[in-house]
Design an enzyme around this catalytic site. Sequence first.
Site, PDB file in Angstrom:
ATOM      1  N   LYS A  48       0.814  -1.202   0.000  1.00 29.35           N
ATOM      2  CA  LYS A  48       0.000   0.000   0.000  1.00 29.35           C
ATOM      3  C   LYS A  48       0.863   1.273   0.000  1.00 29.35           C
ATOM      4  CE  LYS A  48      -2.967  -2.285   3.361  1.00 29.35           C
ATOM      5  NZ  LYS A  48      -3.336  -2.212   4.789  1.00 29.35           N
ATOM      6  N   ASP A 111      14.192  -1.331   0.697  1.00 29.19           N
ATOM      7  CA  ASP A 111      14.821  -1.598   1.995  1.00 29.19           C
ATOM      8  C   ASP A 111      15.741  -2.818   1.816  1.00 29.19           C
ATOM      9  OD1 ASP A 111      15.353  -2.058   4.693  1.00 29.19           O
ATOM     10  OD2 ASP A 111      13.346  -1.632   5.349  1.00 29.19           O
ATOM     11  N   LYS A 139      17.091   2.809   1.009  1.00 30.67           N
ATOM     12  CA  LYS A 139      17.829   2.619   2.255  1.00 30.67           C
ATOM     13  C   LYS A 139      18.900   1.548   1.995  1.00 30.67           C
ATOM     14  CE  LYS A 139      15.057   2.495   6.096  1.00 30.67           C
ATOM     15  NZ  LYS A 139      14.342   1.833   7.227  1.00 30.67           N
ATOM     16  N   VAL A 161      11.080   5.234   8.853  1.00 37.64           N
ATOM     17  CA  VAL A 161      10.437   6.439   8.337  1.00 37.64           C
ATOM     18  C   VAL A 161       8.944   6.212   8.151  1.00 37.64           C
ATOM     19  CG1 VAL A 161      10.388   8.047   6.380  1.00 37.64           C
ATOM     20  CG2 VAL A 161      12.564   7.110   7.167  1.00 37.64           C
ATOM     21  N   ASP A 167       3.985   3.625   6.606  1.00 47.05           N
ATOM     22  CA  ASP A 167       3.257   3.413   7.848  1.00 47.05           C
ATOM     23  C   ASP A 167       4.091   2.765   8.939  1.00 47.05           C
ATOM     24  OD1 ASP A 167       3.400   0.785   6.592  1.00 47.05           O
ATOM     25  OD2 ASP A 167       1.922   0.154   8.074  1.00 47.05           O
TER      26      ASP A 167
HETATM   27  C1  PRP Z   1       7.085  -2.082   2.730  1.00 51.83           C
HETATM   28  C2  PRP Z   1       7.274  -1.045   1.663  1.00 51.83           C
HETATM   29  C3  PRP Z   1       7.897  -1.825   0.525  1.00 51.83           C
HETATM   30  C4  PRP Z   1       8.630  -2.942   1.245  1.00 51.83           C
HETATM   31  C5  PRP Z   1      10.110  -2.694   1.188  1.00 51.83           C
HETATM   32  O1  PRP Z   1       5.895  -2.718   2.456  1.00 51.83           O
HETATM   33  O2  PRP Z   1       6.046  -0.462   1.302  1.00 51.83           O
HETATM   34  O3  PRP Z   1       6.907  -2.387  -0.333  1.00 51.83           O
HETATM   35  O4  PRP Z   1       8.182  -2.958   2.587  1.00 51.83           O
HETATM   36  O5  PRP Z   1      10.797  -3.621   1.972  1.00 51.83           O
HETATM   37  P1  PRP Z   1      11.867  -4.633   1.421  1.00 51.83           P
HETATM   38  O6  PRP Z   1      12.767  -3.892   0.468  1.00 51.83           O
HETATM   39  O7  PRP Z   1      12.584  -5.067   2.675  1.00 51.83           O
HETATM   40  O8  PRP Z   1      11.150  -5.760   0.763  1.00 51.83           O
HETATM   41  P2  PRP Z   1       4.985  -3.414   3.556  1.00 51.83           P
HETATM   42  O9  PRP Z   1       5.141  -4.887   3.436  1.00 51.83           O
HETATM   43  O10 PRP Z   1       5.298  -2.807   4.892  1.00 51.83           O
HETATM   44  O11 PRP Z   1       3.541  -3.087   3.125  1.00 51.83           O
HETATM   45  P3  PRP Z   1       2.792  -1.691   2.960  1.00 51.83           P
HETATM   46  O12 PRP Z   1       3.397  -1.028   1.739  1.00 51.83           O
HETATM   47  O13 PRP Z   1       1.388  -2.108   2.766  1.00 51.83           O
HETATM   48  O14 PRP Z   1       2.994  -0.861   4.195  1.00 51.83           O
END
Ligand code: PRP
Length: 186
Positions: A48, A111, A139, A161, A167
């Site tokens: 999201k 990330d 990051k 962040v 979120d």
């Molecule tokens: C978060 C973010 C990225 C992902 C990055 O998504 O939105 O899609 O993590 O992390 P990575 O590089 O370690 O894979 P999340 O799963 O928290 O879902 P959200 O976007 O719904 O908050």
Amino acid sequence: MTPLTPLAPARIETVLFSAARIRERVDEVAIDIAADFGDDCRIVAILKGSFVFVADLIRQLSGRGLHPVVDFIGISSYGAETVSCGAATLQGQLSLPVQGRRILLIDDILDTGVTLQAATRLLLDNGASEVRTCVLLDKPARRIVPIRADFVGFTIDNVFVVGYGLDYDNRYRHLPYLATLTVPAP
Ligand code: PRP
């Protein structure tokens, strides 16, 4: 439906990027994307967290004369934690064809790289001719898979962040700025 869970008290520490700075940078990224894609800009965005970034980016692209087409997919790698679990799960399907097309894959943050790598593979497996990647935040200190984004808004240190779509347990996405968040240890 997953109910919002009770949270340890979290604290917004520092505004990293103001709404004005984000707007300025999103416009710069749109210029680079427009130069690369021309008018044929097919976007797949990862839910999201990317929804605010994508909403602003497509309007900047529109202002640059592009007519972007947008699809969304869900790939989840985090729970109610501030660290990645290192695995990615596809939720839902592509609703627009990617066969034979150059795709701009967008996420809010790069990330560990697990999510962007999994989404890139998914698009290539579905016949995309090329996948270019764009993230609002990079990051690099957290990377566990070798992947780089083609378009990056901001490169940041290893801090958690929130805001502008990002979120902590589904909270703070509404903030118009990006800020660091500290969650005290239990
Ligand atoms: C978060 C973010 C990225 C992902 C990055 O998504 O939105 O899609 O993590 O992390 P990575 O590089 O370690 O894979 P999340 O799963 O928290 O879902 P959200 O976007 O719904 O908050």
